[in-house]
Design a protein around this motif. Structure first.
Motif, PDB file in Angstrom:
ATOM      1  N   GLY A  95     100.946  55.562  51.862  1.00 31.21           N
ATOM      2  CA  GLY A  95     100.397  56.502  52.826  1.00 31.21           C
ATOM      3  C   GLY A  95      98.891  56.494  52.906  1.00 31.21           C
ATOM      4  O   GLY A  95      98.323  57.169  53.765  1.00 31.21           O
ATOM      5  N   MET A  96      98.216  55.722  52.041  1.00 32.56           N
ATOM      6  CA  MET A  96      96.761  55.684  52.063  1.00 32.56           C
ATOM      7  C   MET A  96      96.288  54.382  52.692  1.00 32.56           C
ATOM      8  O   MET A  96      96.910  53.333  52.537  1.00 32.56           O
ATOM      9  CB  MET A  96      96.184  55.801  50.645  1.00 32.56           C
ATOM     10  N   LEU A  97      95.181  54.452  53.417  1.00 36.63           N
ATOM     11  CA  LEU A  97      94.605  53.269  54.019  1.00 36.63           C
ATOM     12  C   LEU A  97      93.889  52.445  52.955  1.00 36.63           C
ATOM     13  O   LEU A  97      93.288  52.992  52.035  1.00 36.63           O
ATOM     14  CB  LEU A  97      93.612  53.661  55.118  1.00 36.63           C
ATOM     15  N   PRO A  98      93.948  51.117  53.047  1.00 33.96           N
ATOM     16  CA  PRO A  98      93.246  50.287  52.063  1.00 33.96           C
ATOM     17  C   PRO A  98      91.735  50.400  52.213  1.00 33.96           C
ATOM     18  O   PRO A  98      91.219  50.711  53.284  1.00 33.96           O
ATOM     19  CB  PRO A  98      93.718  48.863  52.416  1.00 33.96           C
ATOM     20  N   LYS A  99      91.045  50.145  51.121  1.00 29.69           N
ATOM     21  CA  LYS A  99      89.594  50.069  51.169  1.00 29.69           C
ATOM     22  C   LYS A  99      89.173  48.865  51.995  1.00 29.69           C
ATOM     23  O   LYS A  99      89.930  47.923  52.168  1.00 29.69           O
ATOM     24  CB  LYS A  99      89.028  49.944  49.748  1.00 29.69           C
ATOM     25  N   LYS A 100      87.945  48.907  52.497  1.00 26.46           N
ATOM     26  CA  LYS A 100      87.437  47.793  53.277  1.00 26.46           C
ATOM     27  C   LYS A 100      86.148  47.267  52.673  1.00 26.46           C
ATOM     28  O   LYS A 100      85.383  48.013  52.067  1.00 26.46           O
ATOM     29  CB  LYS A 100      87.175  48.216  54.735  1.00 26.46           C
ATOM     30  N   ARG A 101      85.934  45.960  52.847  1.00 27.20           N
ATOM     31  CA  ARG A 101      84.648  45.352  52.545  1.00 27.20           C
ATOM     32  C   ARG A 101      84.035  44.875  53.836  1.00 27.20           C
ATOM     33  O   ARG A 101      84.704  44.307  54.696  1.00 27.20           O
ATOM     34  CB  ARG A 101      84.821  44.169  51.594  1.00 27.20           C
ATOM     35  N   HIS A 102      82.731  45.078  53.982  1.00 24.70           N
ATOM     36  CA  HIS A 102      82.015  44.689  55.187  1.00 24.70           C
ATOM     37  C   HIS A 102      80.976  43.609  54.914  1.00 24.70           C
ATOM     38  O   HIS A 102      80.738  42.754  55.758  1.00 24.70           O
ATOM     39  CB  HIS A 102      81.319  45.914  55.803  1.00 24.70           C
ATOM     40  N   VAL A 103      80.338  43.697  53.754  1.00 27.76           N
ATOM     41  CA  VAL A 103      79.247  42.779  53.405  1.00 27.76           C
ATOM     42  C   VAL A 103      79.560  42.112  52.078  1.00 27.76           C
ATOM     43  O   VAL A 103      79.888  42.791  51.093  1.00 27.76           O
ATOM     44  CB  VAL A 103      77.901  43.521  53.318  1.00 27.76           C
ATOM     45  N   TYR A 104      79.470  40.794  52.035  1.00 32.01           N
ATOM     46  CA  TYR A 104      79.567  40.031  50.800  1.00 32.01           C
ATOM     47  C   TYR A 104      78.200  39.440  50.492  1.00 32.01           C
ATOM     48  O   TYR A 104      77.466  39.053  51.405  1.00 32.01           O
ATOM     49  CB  TYR A 104      80.564  38.881  50.948  1.00 32.01           C
ATOM     50  N   THR A 105      77.879  39.337  49.225  1.00 32.88           N
ATOM     51  CA  THR A 105      76.635  38.698  48.834  1.00 32.88           C
ATOM     52  C   THR A 105      76.865  37.897  47.567  1.00 32.88           C
ATOM     53  O   THR A 105      77.577  38.344  46.658  1.00 32.88           O
ATOM     54  CB  THR A 105      75.509  39.721  48.615  1.00 32.88           C
ATOM     55  N   GLY A 151      79.177  36.275  43.574  1.00 39.99           N
ATOM     56  CA  GLY A 151      79.182  34.887  43.121  1.00 39.99           C
ATOM     57  C   GLY A 151      79.577  33.945  44.243  1.00 39.99           C
ATOM     58  O   GLY A 151      79.433  34.249  45.428  1.00 39.99           O
ATOM     59  N   THR A 152      80.103  32.789  43.872  1.00 42.39           N
ATOM     60  CA  THR A 152      80.556  31.830  44.872  1.00 42.39           C
ATOM     61  C   THR A 152      81.756  32.395  45.617  1.00 42.39           C
ATOM     62  O   THR A 152      82.676  32.949  45.010  1.00 42.39           O
ATOM     63  CB  THR A 152      80.936  30.507  44.203  1.00 42.39           C
ATOM     64  N   LEU A 153      81.735  32.259  46.935  1.00 40.11           N
ATOM     65  CA  LEU A 153      82.812  32.777  47.768  1.00 40.11           C
ATOM     66  C   LEU A 153      83.640  31.624  48.324  1.00 40.11           C
ATOM     67  O   LEU A 153      83.093  30.670  48.877  1.00 40.11           O
ATOM     68  CB  LEU A 153      82.249  33.590  48.935  1.00 40.11           C
ATOM     69  N   THR A 154      84.955  31.728  48.186  1.00 40.09           N
ATOM     70  CA  THR A 154      85.863  30.770  48.802  1.00 40.09           C
ATOM     71  C   THR A 154      86.599  31.482  49.931  1.00 40.09           C
ATOM     72  O   THR A 154      87.166  32.564  49.726  1.00 40.09           O
ATOM     73  CB  THR A 154      86.885  30.230  47.790  1.00 40.09           C
ATOM     74  N   ILE A 155      86.568  30.897  51.133  1.00 44.58           N
ATOM     75  CA  ILE A 155      87.278  31.454  52.281  1.00 44.58           C
ATOM     76  C   ILE A 155      88.360  30.469  52.674  1.00 44.58           C
ATOM     77  O   ILE A 155      88.073  29.343  53.091  1.00 44.58           O
ATOM     78  CB  ILE A 155      86.330  31.719  53.471  1.00 44.58           C
ATOM     79  N   VAL A 165      89.320  35.846  51.375  1.00 44.06           N
ATOM     80  CA  VAL A 165      88.037  35.655  50.718  1.00 44.06           C
ATOM     81  C   VAL A 165      88.218  35.899  49.223  1.00 44.06           C
ATOM     82  O   VAL A 165      88.695  36.964  48.828  1.00 44.06           O
ATOM     83  CB  VAL A 165      86.971  36.630  51.275  1.00 44.06           C
ATOM     84  N   THR A 166      87.848  34.931  48.416  1.00 46.20           N
ATOM     85  CA  THR A 166      87.980  35.069  46.969  1.00 46.20           C
ATOM     86  C   THR A 166      86.625  34.864  46.304  1.00 46.20           C
ATOM     87  O   THR A 166      86.071  33.763  46.342  1.00 46.20           O
ATOM     88  CB  THR A 166      88.977  34.047  46.404  1.00 46.20           C
ATOM     89  N   PRO A 167      86.050  35.921  45.717  1.00 45.92           N
ATOM     90  CA  PRO A 167      84.794  35.774  44.966  1.00 45.92           C
ATOM     91  C   PRO A 167      85.065  35.284  43.555  1.00 45.92           C
ATOM     92  O   PRO A 167      86.119  35.539  42.988  1.00 45.92           O
ATOM     93  CB  PRO A 167      84.229  37.207  44.936  1.00 45.92           C
ATOM     94  N   THR A 168      84.098  34.581  42.967  1.00 44.91           N
ATOM     95  CA  THR A 168      84.248  34.181  41.570  1.00 44.91           C
ATOM     96  C   THR A 168      83.964  35.336  40.621  1.00 44.91           C
ATOM     97  O   THR A 168      84.534  35.409  39.538  1.00 44.91           O
ATOM     98  CB  THR A 168      83.317  33.011  41.225  1.00 44.91           C
ATOM     99  N   ARG A 169      83.071  36.236  41.019  1.00 46.26           N
ATOM    100  CA  ARG A 169      82.816  37.432  40.227  1.00 46.26           C
ATOM    101  C   ARG A 169      83.526  38.582  40.924  1.00 46.26           C
ATOM    102  O   ARG A 169      83.140  38.971  42.030  1.00 46.26           O
ATOM    103  CB  ARG A 169      81.319  37.741  40.131  1.00 46.26           C
ATOM    104  N   ALA A 170      84.563  39.109  40.297  1.00 47.98           N
ATOM    105  CA  ALA A 170      85.391  40.097  40.974  1.00 47.98           C
ATOM    106  C   ALA A 170      85.569  41.341  40.132  1.00 47.98           C
ATOM    107  O   ALA A 170      85.486  41.312  38.912  1.00 47.98           O
ATOM    108  CB  ALA A 170      86.756  39.497  41.289  1.00 47.98           C
ATOM    109  N   ASP A 171      85.774  42.461  40.805  1.00 47.56           N
ATOM    110  CA  ASP A 171      86.042  43.720  40.121  1.00 47.56           C
ATOM    111  C   ASP A 171      87.505  43.764  39.694  1.00 47.56           C
ATOM    112  O   ASP A 171      88.394  43.538  40.505  1.00 47.56           O
ATOM    113  CB  ASP A 171      85.762  44.908  41.050  1.00 47.56           C
ATOM    114  N   PRO A 172      87.788  44.049  38.416  1.00 49.82           N
ATOM    115  CA  PRO A 172      89.177  44.166  38.001  1.00 49.82           C
ATOM    116  C   PRO A 172      89.807  45.399  38.648  1.00 49.82           C
ATOM    117  O   PRO A 172      89.104  46.339  38.994  1.00 49.82           O
ATOM    118  CB  PRO A 172      89.063  44.338  36.471  1.00 49.82           C
TER     119      PRO A 172
END
Length: 270
Positions: free
Chosen positions: A219-229, A234-238, A248-255
């Motif tokens: 019932g809750m809306l997912p969080k959104k990301r707007h800006v990657y840096t 880290g390195t971004l794979t799209i 989009v998969t970052p190498t440095r990610a929040d657990p």
């Protein structure tokens, strides 16, 4: 390959990662050192099918622009290539199947005489997915490109916008975002050192964002990301599929989710 700078702190060099491999086309968006630092070694160690740079920036033009501050190793190699060959498209046109790539740029001498505003705005498209790499274009350079109807039409199709000048404030252009409504913006940048890097909020207000694929209570809306840096992520794979969906998969990610994100195209292909 778009540009060929390196990151000595992380030990990442395109000439090492892609050494001995074949690259269909190297697009040089900007002829400043940070965009071509590894070019001498890429030139020696990687097989390039073709190179593309601003068609109006000749070796003589580059030498004139670098007269005051001189040329470092990467720019010297770019100058040698331009002297031996010519600007614009060099080599065999790549056959990349359904992937297409092209660029727009301002004219040396007629429009600008600085490297930033002579950056190539390079677009890569597969199906309904289009990503824009804008080099170091500044506001004035953007406004001049907007006089080109073809550029305006292509700009309206952009899904992922790699911010110009590494996200610096002088790369912003309000008129551009009256045309384009990308889903995310990417900053390719080093750690924050200057006030001109504080542009996250400005860009966040001008993109639609993509949902974070995480454990979301019912019932809750997912969080959104707007800006990657690259500073944070880290390195971004799209990864893109044939329908235009992408992850989009970052190498440095929040657990614990590793911040895997999914974007769904909201507009048809041009």
């Amino acid at each position: 390959m778009v540009d060929c700078g390196f990151d000595a702190k992380r030990g990442w060099f395109p000439s090492v990662v892609y050494g001995g491999q074949f690259i269909d086309v190297l697009v040089i968006t900007n002829l400043d050192e940070d965009h071509v630092e590894d070019l001498p070694y890429v030139w020696d160690r990687v097989t390039l099918g073709s190179i593309y740079s601003n068609p109006s920036v000749t070796a003589a033009a580059l030498a004139t622009m670098k007269r005051e501050h001189g040329m470092d190793e990467g720019v010297r190699q770019a100058h040698a290539i331009l002297s031996r060959f010519r600007p614009g498209h060099l080599g065999k046109m790549a056959d990349s199947g359904e992937v297409s790539a092209w660029g727009y740029s301002n004219r040396y001498g007629l429009d600008f005489t600085d490297t930033n505003n002579l950056s190539v705005a390079a677009l890569v498209r597969w199906g309904m997915f289009t990503i824009l790499f804008a080099g170091d274009l500044e506001t004035a350079g953007w406004r001049t490109l907007l006089h080109n109807p073809a550029f305006v039409a292509d700009l309206a199709t952009v899904t992922v916008f790699v911010a110009s000048h590494h996200g610096r404030a002088n790369g912003r252009c309000e008129e551009v975002f009256e045309i384009v409504r990308p889903q995310i913006v990417v900053f390719s940048d080093d750690r924050k050192q200057y006030e001109s890097q504080e542009t996250d909020a400005w860009y966040r207000q001008r993109v639609s964002g993509i949902p974070v694929l995480d454990a979301v209570p019912s019932g809750m809306l997912p969080k959104k990301r707007h800006v990657y840096t690259t500073r944070r992520d880290g390195t971004l794979t799209i990864q893109v599929d044939g329908t235009g969906r992408y992850i989009v998969t970052p190498t440095r990610a929040d657990p614990p989710s590793a911040l895997r994100l999914l974007g769904l195209l909201s507009r048809p292909a041009a």
